[in-house]
Enzyme design. Structure first.
Site, PDB file in Angstrom:
ATOM      1  N   ASP A   1      -8.112  -9.543   5.027  1.00 38.42           N
ATOM      2  CA  ASP A   1      -8.906  -8.402   4.572  1.00 38.42           C
ATOM      3  C   ASP A   1     -10.229  -8.332   5.336  1.00 38.42           C
ATOM      4  OD1 ASP A   1      -9.588  -6.210   3.096  1.00 38.42           O
ATOM      5  OD2 ASP A   1      -9.189  -7.118   1.155  1.00 38.42           O
TER       6      ASP A   1
ATOM      7  N   GLY B   1      -8.577   2.464  11.945  1.00 38.97           N
ATOM      8  CA  GLY B   1      -8.364   3.820  11.453  1.00 38.97           C
ATOM      9  C   GLY B   1      -8.367   4.883  12.531  1.00 38.97           C
TER      10      GLY B   1
ATOM     11  N   ASP C   1      -8.574   1.916  -0.055  1.00 43.18           N
ATOM     12  CA  ASP C   1      -7.560   1.453  -1.022  1.00 43.18           C
ATOM     13  C   ASP C   1      -6.868   2.638  -1.692  1.00 43.18           C
ATOM     14  OD1 ASP C   1      -8.600  -0.963  -0.388  1.00 43.18           O
ATOM     15  OD2 ASP C   1      -9.094  -1.549  -2.446  1.00 43.18           O
TER      16      ASP C   1
HETATM   17  C1  GAL Z   1      -9.561  -4.779  -0.812  1.00 44.15           C
HETATM   18  C2  GAL Z   1      -8.216  -4.499  -0.199  1.00 44.15           C
HETATM   19  C3  GAL Z   1      -7.221  -4.439  -1.332  1.00 44.15           C
HETATM   20  C4  GAL Z   1      -7.191  -5.762  -2.044  1.00 44.15           C
HETATM   21  C5  GAL Z   1      -8.593  -6.152  -2.497  1.00 44.15           C
HETATM   22  C6  GAL Z   1      -8.621  -7.559  -3.041  1.00 44.15           C
HETATM   23  O1  GAL Z   1     -10.495  -4.722   0.145  1.00 44.15           O
HETATM   24  O2  GAL Z   1      -8.261  -3.286   0.491  1.00 44.15           O
HETATM   25  O3  GAL Z   1      -5.949  -4.108  -0.826  1.00 44.15           O
HETATM   26  O4  GAL Z   1      -6.664  -6.717  -1.186  1.00 44.15           O
HETATM   27  O5  GAL Z   1      -9.511  -6.065  -1.441  1.00 44.15           O
HETATM   28  O6  GAL Z   1      -9.901  -7.986  -3.354  1.00 44.15           O
END
Ligand code: GAL
Length: 497
Positions: free
Chosen positions: A243, A283, A304
């Site tokens: 991430d 992106g 998300d």
């Molecule tokens: C976000 C990510 C999500 C999930 C989340 C967990 O940044 O885009 O898909 O993984 O963190 O904290």
């Protein structure tokens, strides 16, 4: 090879992307192979290591495009970009350890084309991800229950293989630097969990971030990429999501990803098992789009996903112009599926699934699969629908379908040309309140306008009939869609064929 022309010479003469590992009594060191030591023979790149010091015999491994972005790529026999790879160089007395790599006159190594690269994924990953439904409330019993359910409810047999644990499985690092799974939630440990998931014929994924903290403030991988990758490899992890959070970070976005790629490919050399690398974020076609497919198997393209129709549409639209980057084994990722979660109507869930399939997106289901309803499973497990997602596309190289016709606020027609020449077509009513007809003309698909084609309804798994010139899905409800396969009769094949 040159990126577009299939000509290796430019790449190899200007910035050879090959390095060899030289080992002697004092240690080991990766050294760039000088440009005049690289030559081309047929489809092989020959590395003449005879000028290497201490000596060519000290070379134990060769790697490609490993350390950073290089402005040239190798292509395999299908014209696809070759992933970075690492091969051991067999000792001079043995040329059988890795037939892909042979010493030339005891002093040169031939780097094979991509067919000899470590095994890797080709089609969009299908499976489960814990985030959308469980958030931080995930533990080993739930993971086991999900794996059991995927076997029992038929998802595994349709191709859903990955059981991916998202954020919050990790709590701290041991003094050794090794990451520790939450002992309260994962008391048996990740290796035991991986063994369990593997015993069900499935694969296990974990999550980390490229900064020092994950998005939920758990320890992430900044400056720990190698040790984390080695740990995941030892546990038998098959998929890692990296991430984009949080805290201190490498100055270059891709440094962390390259370190992981390097370590995972070396894990694959040791174990024979590929490790999928999913990263956040890329992106745009420009910039990261130029190189990301050489590092990652999939990359998030958007914010998300939420459980709303506008979020589904926003995400799939955002990555549509990025279709050019997607290749077998390398996919744009508009985020997980929200099918089964509260917030979307049934019509919207069917359309969400069909959109992800026609767009060649990863199919990672973010719902409670241990208690999935028959309605949810019907959407997820229709093999004719998932087959569109898994089809590598025309010439096995067009994994991502596109919008071919659109009337703003009213309708969209998406199409993906499949490997056998037929087309998967999604006819979508984007109007928020009104039902309407949506038409695809054969000419929209590049077929002769007078052509006759068979139309098959993929959701209903039945042949609708033969149609000349066009097909109309009638009275589609708001946000609903028809998902069809159009197979032109041979005598009316595509205009450009
Ligand atoms: C976000 C990510 C999500 C999930 C989340 C967990 O940044 O885009 O898909 O993984 O963190 O904290």
């Amino acid at each position: 090879m040159d990126k577009t022309s299939n000509d290796c010479r430019k790449c190899c003469s200007e910035a050879p992307p090959f390095e060899v590992l030289l080992e002697d009594a004092d240690g080991s060191e990766w050294r760039t192979v000088p440009r005049d030591s690289v030559s081309i023979r047929g489809r092989s790149v020959i590395l003449d290591l005879s000028a290497m010091k201490p000596s060519a015999d000290a070379a134990t491994a060769v790697r490609y495009a490993w350390s950073d972005y290089v402005d040239c790529v190798l292509e395999n026999s299908e014209g696809l970009v070759t992933s970075p790879f690492l091969h051991p160089v067999p000792p001079p007395e043995s040329s059988t350890r890795n037939p892909a790599l042979r010493r030339q006159g005891g002093a040169a190594a031939s780097v094979p084309e991509a067919a000899n690269s470590p095994p890797s994924i080709r089609t969009p990953p299908m499976g489960f991800n814990s985030w959308n439904f469980y958030h931080c409330n995930i533990d080993e019993n739930t993971v086991r229950a999900i794996a059991d359910a995927m076997v029992k409810n038929g998802m595994r047999d349709v191709g859903y293989r990955y059981v991916n644990i998202d954020d919050c499985w990790q709590v701290q690092r041991f003094d050794s630097g090794e990451i520790q799974a939450d002992p309260a939630r994962f008391p048996s440990g990740m290796k035991a969990l991986a063994d369990y998931v593997h015993s069900r014929g499935l694969l296990l994924g974990v999550y980390t971030a490229r900064g020092s903290l994950t998005c939920q403030n758990r320890p992430a991988s900044y400056m720990h990429e190698e040790i984390d990758a080695r740990t995941y490899c030892r546990w038998g992890i098959d998929y890692v999501k990296v991430d984009n959070c949080g805290g201190s970070n490498w100055p270059r976005t891709n440094t962390s990803w390259i370190k992981f790629r390097e370590a995972f490919d070396s894990c694959t050399v040791d174990t024979g098992r590929p490790v999928v690398l999913s990263v956040e974020y890329c992106g745009s076609v420009d910039g990261c789009g130029e190189w990301i497919a050489r590092t990652a198997n999939l990359w998030r393209t958007t914010a998300d996903i939420e459980t709303t129709w506008s979020s589904v549409v926003r995400n799939i639209h955002a990555q549509e112009p990025m279709y050019r980057i997607a290749k077998p084994g390398h996919f744009n990722d508009p985020d997980m599926l929200q099918i089964g979660n509260i917030g979307l109507t049934v019509d919207e869930q069917y359309s969400h699934m069909a959109l992800w399939c026609v767009a060649g997106a990863p199919l990672l289901v973010g719902t409670d699969l241990a208690h999935a309803s028959n309605a949810t499973l019907a959407i997820l497990t229709n093999p004719e629908v998932t087959a569109v997602n898994q089809d590598l596309g025309w010439r096995n190289n067009e994994v991502q379908g596109r919008i071919i016709k659109k009337t703003e606020g009213r309708s969209e027609v998406w199409a993906k040309r499949l490997a056998d020449g037929s087309r998967a077509v999604l006819l979508l009513n984007t109007h928020d309140t009104r039902s309407s007809d949506v038409t695809v003309a054969w000419s929209d698909l590049g077929l002769a306008s007078s052509a006759t084609a068979e139309v098959r309804d993929l959701w209903r798994k039945n042949d609708v009939g033969r149609f000349t010139g066009a097909y109309t899905a009638e009275k589609l409800r708001p946000h609903s869609s028809a998902f069809i396969r159009v197979t032109p009769k041979e005598e009316w094949m595509t205009v450009d064929q």
